[in-house]
Every structure is written in structure tokens, then in C-alpha cells.
Write an enzyme that holds these catalytic residues in place. Structure first.
Site, PDB file in Angstrom:
ATOM      1  N   HIS A 168      -4.243   5.088  14.527  1.00  0.00           N
ATOM      2  CA  HIS A 168      -5.492   5.491  14.274  1.00  0.00           C
ATOM      3  C   HIS A 168      -5.382   4.047  12.557  1.00  0.00           C
ATOM      4  O   HIS A 168      -4.213   3.633  12.259  1.00  0.00           O
ATOM      5  CB  HIS A 168      -5.863   6.853  13.611  1.00  0.00           C
ATOM      6  CG  HIS A 168      -4.374   7.360  12.638  1.00  0.00           C
ATOM      7  ND1 HIS A 168      -3.933   8.153  12.988  1.00  0.00           N
ATOM      8  CD2 HIS A 168      -4.719   7.691  10.965  1.00  0.00           C
ATOM      9  CE1 HIS A 168      -2.736   8.558  12.081  1.00  0.00           C
ATOM     10  NE2 HIS A 168      -3.472   8.060  10.756  1.00  0.00           N
TER      11      HIS A 168
ATOM     12  N   HIS B 156       1.012  -1.247  -0.448  1.00  0.00           N
ATOM     13  CA  HIS B 156       0.058   0.096   0.341  1.00  0.00           C
ATOM     14  C   HIS B 156       1.307   1.300  -0.154  1.00  0.00           C
ATOM     15  O   HIS B 156       2.020   1.791   1.071  1.00  0.00           O
ATOM     16  CB  HIS B 156      -0.815  -0.335   0.878  1.00  0.00           C
ATOM     17  CG  HIS B 156      -2.041   0.643   1.106  1.00  0.00           C
ATOM     18  ND1 HIS B 156      -2.172   2.535   1.640  1.00  0.00           N
ATOM     19  CD2 HIS B 156      -3.603   0.968   0.601  1.00  0.00           C
ATOM     20  CE1 HIS B 156      -2.767   2.841   1.531  1.00  0.00           C
ATOM     21  NE2 HIS B 156      -3.648   2.315   1.234  1.00  0.00           N
TER      22      HIS B 156
ATOM     23  N   HIS C 123      -1.760   3.272  12.092  1.00  0.00           N
ATOM     24  CA  HIS C 123      -0.497   4.342  11.390  1.00  0.00           C
ATOM     25  C   HIS C 123      -0.449   4.723  12.539  1.00  0.00           C
ATOM     26  O   HIS C 123      -1.448   5.255  13.658  1.00  0.00           O
ATOM     27  CB  HIS C 123      -1.079   4.726   9.739  1.00  0.00           C
ATOM     28  CG  HIS C 123      -0.097   5.601   9.860  1.00  0.00           C
ATOM     29  ND1 HIS C 123       1.599   5.719   9.216  1.00  0.00           N
ATOM     30  CD2 HIS C 123      -0.023   6.978   9.621  1.00  0.00           C
ATOM     31  CE1 HIS C 123       2.317   6.047   8.880  1.00  0.00           C
ATOM     32  NE2 HIS C 123       0.993   7.501   8.512  1.00  0.00           N
TER      33      HIS C 123
ATOM     34  N   GLU D 122      -2.970  14.862  11.745  1.00  0.00           N
ATOM     35  CA  GLU D 122      -4.306  14.096   9.684  1.00  0.00           C
ATOM     36  C   GLU D 122      -5.288  14.644  10.549  1.00  0.00           C
ATOM     37  O   GLU D 122      -6.152  14.365  11.468  1.00  0.00           O
ATOM     38  CB  GLU D 122      -3.922  13.368   9.821  1.00  0.00           C
ATOM     39  CG  GLU D 122      -2.463  12.584   9.147  1.00  0.00           C
ATOM     40  CD  GLU D 122      -2.325  11.338   9.154  1.00  0.00           C
ATOM     41  OE1 GLU D 122      -3.401  10.259   9.231  1.00  0.00           O
ATOM     42  OE2 GLU D 122      -1.667  10.393   8.560  1.00  0.00           O
TER      43      GLU D 122
ATOM     44  N   HIS E  74      -6.650  13.791  14.025  1.00  0.00           N
ATOM     45  CA  HIS E  74      -6.176  12.259  14.363  1.00  0.00           C
ATOM     46  C   HIS E  74      -4.838  13.321  14.747  1.00  0.00           C
ATOM     47  O   HIS E  74      -3.240  13.330  13.339  1.00  0.00           O
ATOM     48  CB  HIS E  74      -5.177  11.108  13.414  1.00  0.00           C
ATOM     49  CG  HIS E  74      -6.687  10.497  13.433  1.00  0.00           C
ATOM     50  ND1 HIS E  74      -6.958  10.116  12.516  1.00  0.00           N
ATOM     51  CD2 HIS E  74      -7.898  10.022  13.292  1.00  0.00           C
ATOM     52  CE1 HIS E  74      -8.311   9.340  11.974  1.00  0.00           C
ATOM     53  NE2 HIS E  74      -8.880   9.505  13.070  1.00  0.00           N
TER      54      HIS E  74
END
Length: 442
Positions: A370, A291, A334, A340, A364
Site C-alpha cells: 500500500h 520519512h 510499504h 493496518e 491493509h
């Protein structure tokens, strides 16, 4: 009102004149002794005079009266717009807000300025180092009022079209489009009903396109898709007074003048407002396994003094194909040294299809963990990995910043939209660990 046409490009030199006054743009020099049509020449500088040529931002405006003609500024009520990051104690938790309430016009008339609410931010405008994130919820157009923001502001409409009148001309901005109003530019906002959106203010850096590096010459947001307005002027006196609202050092001030500030007949330069349609973003994505980091979805960045570290990035998660093999395809779990803030313009975000709604948001903070909720994890862990469309009908975005964000009292208490059960979406995650597991023999 002039026909709405646009000049395309990003960071280039533009020129425009209202077709009602042909030849209003001086030729051969910026500041002639007498300007065509008896106009005043006025320069708007978005950078220091001595900046290197590639980063020097300025435009020349040719206007009926100069902007200096106004009464003294006086302080005005700021409402829920603030730069006070110490209103409440810090909160490192994962935060989610339900869609922010839009006031009913039958109950209270609210325009763009009075409908601005500060959600979170860091730093300050005095040192020109920091950011602020705001929501706007309004139902009424600004009448004989305009606003000038010292920071650079990026607006993301989520519900309702907004018609933005600037000194450079008009821009109609719809949901799934963004617009940038540069530092010092006066603008007014017309709405056509209940309207909601997000605003990112950056106190000390220009928004620019990210470097492409190994991607090469093409991809992500293409320069030619950024649109700037065509010159349009109104020569209008306002006997009752036209109000110019100035956001200065985090406070609001107003002054009065007897004429419309949108009296620019012609302009040229590289310091302009602009808009961009997010549908034009050319997605770069993984086609093998694993990813890729969300930085591949960066539309605009406002760089800090540290190479590779942004004061703010504007990132989107647009419709795309997912084809990665042997991969958990949704966003991974993460913890990040950046903060964020995410918003949703439309649709259902793939990692949290319930709870995260258009017109709401999540924050976050630095190093706060999160990732996908339980339903997303279980579904994606057992999914048949075939090519599939991801995020069709959806547009989520992220304001990512190197600043550690403080949430305002309005964001935590007054707005009453904070989802205090947000943490529960991860509570059902269960243990899958099997110490007896062994890889299968081929």
C-alpha cells in the site's frame, strides 16, 4: 448529575467520592467490617493478584448494592457482533470502506450495543489473545441498559458526542477524543443524535503508554493529559428491570436486576476508565531528511509477549510541520508484517485525499502493499520542498496489530460500504525509469 470534573494522570493511584456523601471513602483500609454509609466494598481486579506491583491493576468500589445481585444470564441476539473469523474466505486485497451508514431514528431506534458491527479481527477471548475492530452507528441512548466487555476497549467517536456513564462516574467524549473502558467495567452510552465511531477491543493486554527510548522523558502522549471521572452515583430502583448485557466468549448475554448498576458512591485504585484529547499529542517528527516510521505517532500500545511487538497500537496522524529536505514527504510505499486498519475522524488524509472519507476505513493486511495514490505521488515528487503544514484540520488514526486480520461477512458483504474500486487508485502509476539517467555534475 454531578458537575463534570476530572482527575488527571495515567497509571497512578486515584481516589474519588461523590460530594453528596463526604467521608464515604474508608480511611486506612480497603475492606472495613462496616463501610461508611452502610456501603458494600467490592474489588474490581484487572490483573492477577500476584502481578508485580508496577503492573498490578485494581480498584475498590464502595457501592449501595454489590454487582453480584442479579438474575441469571440468558443468551441474547448478537446482531452483527461476532468473533467468528471463518464466516467468509480470507481476502488479502487492499480494502476500503466508504463512510458507514447511520440509521435514521425515524426508521429504527438503535443504541450503542445494537449498533455495534464487527468489521475484522483475529484470535479469541477464550485464550485472551486477539483483537476485534468494530464500528458503532446509533441514534438512541441506552435506557435502563448497560454493557460490560471482557476485553479492553478503546473507542474513537467520529460523529456526535457520547456521554458514557460508568461505575466510576461520567465522561463526555467528543470527536477527536478517545476513551478506554477497561475489562469488566459496566457502562452505558447516551447520544444526542446520529452518532458513529470506531471500537478496538484487545482480548488480553492493557493499553499503556509506549516507551520513549531515545526520545527521553517528554513527548508523544503525556501522562497528565489522561482524564478519569469523578465518582457519581444514582440510588435508583427499576421496577421494570435494569438490563446488564455481558459480552462473554464472543457472545452476548443479558441479566436483569432491580436497581441501577451505577450506585458507586466512592472508589479508589489504579484501574479506571479514562479519556484523552488527541489535540494534546506532542508530535515528534523528522527535521532533516527521509520519512520517520509511523511508530513515532503511537498514543497507546497493548503489548504482546514478544518484546517490541504489539497486539495492537493506536497511532494517529495529527497536524504537524513537514520540513524534511531531499525527501518524498508523504508515507512511503510499504509492505508490513503487521496489519493496518485506518480510520478518519475528520479532514483529508494526505496520501489519499479522495476516496478515504471520515467515518470510513481501510485495511491493509499482513504484507499487502500500500502507499500513496498516483495524484499524491506525482504532486509530491515535484513539490517545492519548503516548510509546510501537514494535515491541518485532519485527524486520521491507525489500529496496527501483529495479528493477521479476518474480515467478517458484514464487512465484506452485508454493510454494502466496501469500495470495490479501491485498487484503481494505484492503476495510473506510470513508469519513470530512465536507463540513460546519470547524476548531474556539480
Amino acid at each position: 448529575m454531578s458537575e463534570l470534573k476530572y482527575l488527571s494522570g495515567f497509571g497512578n493511584e486515584f481516589s474519588s467520592e461523590d460530594p453528596r456523601c463526604p467521608g464515604s471513602l474508608p480511611e486506612g483500609q480497603n475492606n472495613p467490617q462496616v463501610c461508611p454509609y452502610g456501603l458494600y466494598a467490592e474489588q474490581l481486579s484487572g490483573s492477577a493478584f500476584t502481578c508485580p506491583r508496577p503492573t498490578n491493576k485494581r480498584s475498590w468500589l464502595y457501592r449501595i448494592l454489590p454487582s453480584v445481585r442479579h438474575k441469571p444470564y440468558t443468551a441474547m441476539h448478537c446482531g452483527n457482533l461476532t468473533e467468528n473469523w471463518d464466516e467468509v474466505e480470507p481476502d488479502p486485497n487492499q480494502l476500503r470502506w466508504m463512510p458507514f451508514t447511520i440509521p435514521k431514528s425515524s426508521e429504527k431506534k438503535v443504541d450503542f450495543v445494537t449498533g455495534l458491527h464487527t468489521l475484522c479481527g483475529a484470535g479469541d477471548t477464550k485464550s485472551r489473545n486477539g483483537i476485534g475492530i468494530h464500528m458503532f452507528t446509533c441514534n438512541t441512548s441506552m435506557v435502563d441498559r448497560c454493557v460490560v466487555l471482557p476485553p479492553f476497549s478503546l473507542s474513537v467517536p467520529q460523529q456526535g458526542e457520547i456521554l458514557i456513564t460508568t461505575e466510576f462516574g461520567k465522561m463526555m467524549v467528543e470527536p477527536n477524543e478517545i476513551c478506554v473502558i477497561q475489562q469488566g467495567m459496566r457502562f452505558s452510552v447516551n447520544v444526542f443524535g446520529e452518532t458513529r465511531g470506531y471500537v478496538l477491543e484487545v482480548y488480553g493486554a492493557h493499553f499503556e503508554l509506549p516507551d520513549l527510548g531515545p526520545i527521553g522523558a517528554n513527548g508523544l502522549a503525556n501522562p497528565r493529559d489522561f482524564l478519569t471521572p469523578v465518582a457519581w452515583y444514582e440510588d435508583r430502583e427499576v421496577a421494570t428491570g435494569y438490563t446488564v448485557i455481558n459480552k462473554y466468549q464472543g457472545k452476548l448475554f443479558s441479566s436483569q436486576q432491580v436497581f441501577s448498576p451505577f450506585n458507586v458512591v466512592a472508589w479508589h485504585g489504579n484501574y479506571t476508565p479514562y479519556k484523552y484529547n488527541l489535540d494534546n499529542f506532542m508530535v515528534i517528527n523528522c527535521v532533516a531528511f527521509d520519512h520517520a516510521d509511523p511508530s513515532i505517532f503511537t498514543v497507546l500500545t497493548a503489548k504482546s509477549s514478544r518484546p517490541g511487538v504489539a497486539m495492537a497500537d493506536f497511532v494517529i496522524f495529527p497536524p504537524r510541520w513537514g520540513v524534511a529536505d531531499h525527501t518524498f514527504r508523504p508515507p512511503y510505499y510499504h509492505r508490513n508484517c503487521m496489519s493496518e486498519f485506518m480510520g478518519l475522524i475528520k479532514g483529508h488524509y494526505e496520501a489519499k485525499e479522495e476516496g478515504f472519507q471520515p467515518g470510513g476505513g481501510t485495511l491493509h493486511s499482513t504484507m499487502t502493499p500500500h502507499g500513496p495514490d498516483r495524484d499524491c505521488f506525482e504532486k509530491s515528487s515535484t513539490a517545492l520542498l519548503k516548510p509546510e503544514r501537514v494535515a491541518d484540520g485532519t485527524m486520521a488514526f491507525m489500529f496496527e496489530s501483529s495479528f493477521s486480520m479476518a474480515v467478517t461477512k458484514w464487512g465484506l458483504e452485508t454493510c454494502q460500504r466496501l469500495d470495490k474500486s479501491y485498487y484503481q487508485c494505484w492503476e495510473p502509476l506510470r513508469k519513470h525509469f530512465d536507463p540513460n539517467w546519470r547524476p548531474s555534475k556539480q
